[in-house]
Design an enzyme around this catalytic site. Structure first.
Site, PDB file in Angstrom:
ATOM      1  N   HIS A  67      32.649  31.794  35.198  1.00  0.00           N
ATOM      2  CA  HIS A  67      31.994  31.961  35.970  1.00  0.00           C
ATOM      3  C   HIS A  67      30.539  33.035  35.798  1.00  0.00           C
ATOM      4  CE1 HIS A  67      34.500  35.488  36.485  1.00  0.00           C
ATOM      5  NE2 HIS A  67      33.737  36.094  37.278  1.00  0.00           N
TER       6      HIS A  67
ATOM      7  N   HIS B  61      29.590  36.240  36.460  1.00  0.00           N
ATOM      8  CA  HIS B  61      29.524  37.414  36.517  1.00  0.00           C
ATOM      9  C   HIS B  61      28.999  38.066  35.122  1.00  0.00           C
ATOM     10  CE1 HIS B  61      32.026  38.008  40.571  1.00  0.00           C
ATOM     11  NE2 HIS B  61      30.483  37.892  40.534  1.00  0.00           N
TER      12      HIS B  61
ATOM     13  N   ASP C 106      30.304  40.628  33.411  1.00  0.00           N
ATOM     14  CA  ASP C 106      31.183  40.959  32.272  1.00  0.00           C
ATOM     15  C   ASP C 106      31.994  39.731  31.648  1.00  0.00           C
ATOM     16  OD1 ASP C 106      32.345  40.572  35.190  1.00  0.00           O
ATOM     17  OD2 ASP C 106      34.345  41.195  34.343  1.00  0.00           O
ATOM     18  N   HIS C 107      31.453  38.467  32.239  1.00  0.00           N
ATOM     19  CA  HIS C 107      32.067  37.195  31.580  1.00  0.00           C
ATOM     20  C   HIS C 107      30.883  36.473  30.952  1.00  0.00           C
ATOM     21  CE1 HIS C 107      35.718  37.434  33.779  1.00  0.00           C
ATOM     22  NE2 HIS C 107      35.074  38.458  34.418  1.00  0.00           N
TER      23      HIS C 107
ATOM     24  N   HIS D 235      36.215  33.318  44.297  1.00  0.00           N
ATOM     25  CA  HIS D 235      35.761  34.794  43.770  1.00  0.00           C
ATOM     26  C   HIS D 235      34.310  34.411  43.701  1.00  0.00           C
ATOM     27  CE1 HIS D 235      35.651  38.290  41.215  1.00  0.00           C
ATOM     28  NE2 HIS D 235      35.021  37.462  40.059  1.00  0.00           N
TER      29      HIS D 235
ATOM     30  N   ASP E  64      38.396  35.030  36.813  1.00  0.00           N
ATOM     31  CA  ASP E  64      38.948  35.929  37.818  1.00  0.00           C
ATOM     32  C   ASP E  64      39.463  35.139  39.019  1.00  0.00           C
ATOM     33  OD1 ASP E  64      37.869  37.877  35.901  1.00  0.00           O
ATOM     34  OD2 ASP E  64      36.229  38.494  37.055  1.00  0.00           O
TER      35      ASP E  64
ATOM     36  N   HIS F  70      41.155  39.431  33.342  1.00  0.00           N
ATOM     37  CA  HIS F  70      41.509  41.007  33.151  1.00  0.00           C
ATOM     38  C   HIS F  70      42.678  41.390  33.043  1.00  0.00           C
ATOM     39  CE1 HIS F  70      37.126  42.101  34.840  1.00  0.00           C
ATOM     40  NE2 HIS F  70      37.369  41.092  35.196  1.00  0.00           N
TER      41      HIS F  70
HETATM   42 FE    FE Z   1      35.412  39.804  35.955  1.00  0.00          FE
HETATM   43 ZN    ZN Z   2      34.192  37.834  38.290  1.00  0.00          ZN
END
Ligand code: FE
Ligand code: ZN
Length: 259
Positions: free
Chosen positions: A58, A60, A62-63, A116, A133, A171
């Site tokens: 996805h 985001h 942090d990915h 998400h 996530d 995570h």
């Molecule tokens: Fe994340």
């Molecule tokens: Zn995420």
């Protein structure tokens, strides 16, 4: 071809609690959700591996935050959700698509698992699920762009995979998730045992992942919205009767957000 395969899955830590899952076989490696390029570049160099593909679940940061820097080192295919704003994607994919990584002798099916984010996907193959996530050990992602019915349906889709499927989430949230799960289901014996064994892994700084679909079905409250004990706890939180499993799910999600 992907059933008997020597590939190895290695967790690389990023930021506070992200995992960048690295799939390696021979001299090649692919990475899932590289939010940061640095740990990936260090690992590839240290292990003398050649990057051959990037998979994103996805959009985001942090990915996907490390994708551009990885591409600057080596041009490789970048797979990710069709329908999410990821400018570095070369291969947008969605449910029904297959992702072939010939260097690793791996093939994944793409599953749409929105909730998400609007078009979140998972990669499923070789008895392994990379689910970003959406599904966590004993928990699930927050509903940032999707709805409770969407997320409940996505989790039901994952619950239909074989119990032995290895679950690689984005995570390390497991201990906090277990605290909440035990508030929902204080009498769940397998959950009690899991609390002890996962805490022991964390005390040695070991990942609690991968989990399995079977383990999640028996201990993750968000996958147990048909269980009488879970329904009773959701009703208590709501102060009213949840009318259906989606309302049970929504109650748990709201409860966890403030937990
Ligand atoms: Fe994340
Ligand atoms: Zn995420």
């Amino acid at each position: 071809m992907s059933d008997k395969n020597d590939f190895e899955v290695v967790p690389l830590r990023a930021f506070r609690d992200n995992y960048i899952w690295t799939l390696r076989n021979g001299r090649y490696a692919a990475v899932v959700d590289p939010g940061d390029a640095q740990p990936v570049l260090e690992y590839l160099q240290h292990e003398r591996l050649e990057l051959c593909a990037i998979l994103a679940t996805h959009h985001h940061a942090d990915h996907v935050g490390g994708v551009a820097e990885l591409l600057a080192q080596r041009a490789v295919p970048v797979y990710g959700p069709r329908g999410e704003p990821i400018p570095t994607l070369s291969h947008p994919v969605s449910e029904g698509d297959q992702v072939e990584i010939p260097q690793l002798e791996l093939r994944f099916s793409v599953l749409d698992i929105p909730g998400h984010t609007r078009a979140h996907i998972a990669y499923y193959g070789a008895n392994s699920l990379f689910c970003g996530d959406t599904l966590f050990a004993c928990g699930c992602g927050r509903l940032f762009e999707g709805t409770a019915p969407q997320m409940a349906a996505s989790l039901a889709k994952l619950a239909a995979l074989p119990d032995s499927t290895l679950v690689y989430s984005g995570h390390e949230y497991t201990l906090a998730n277990i605290d909440f799960a035990r508030a929902v289901e204080p009498e769940n014996e397998e959950l009690k045992a899991r609390a002890a064994s996962e805490a022991e892994k964390r005390s040695r700084n070991r990942p609690t992942l991968p989990s399995t679909i079977g383990h999640e079905k028996r201990t993750n409250p968000f996958m147990r919205c048909l269980q009488p004990a879970v329904i009773a706890s959701a009703d208590k939180y709501l102060g009213a009767r949840a009318g259906d499993p989606v309302q049970v799910f929504a109650a748990l999600r709201n409860w966890k957000n403030a937990y």
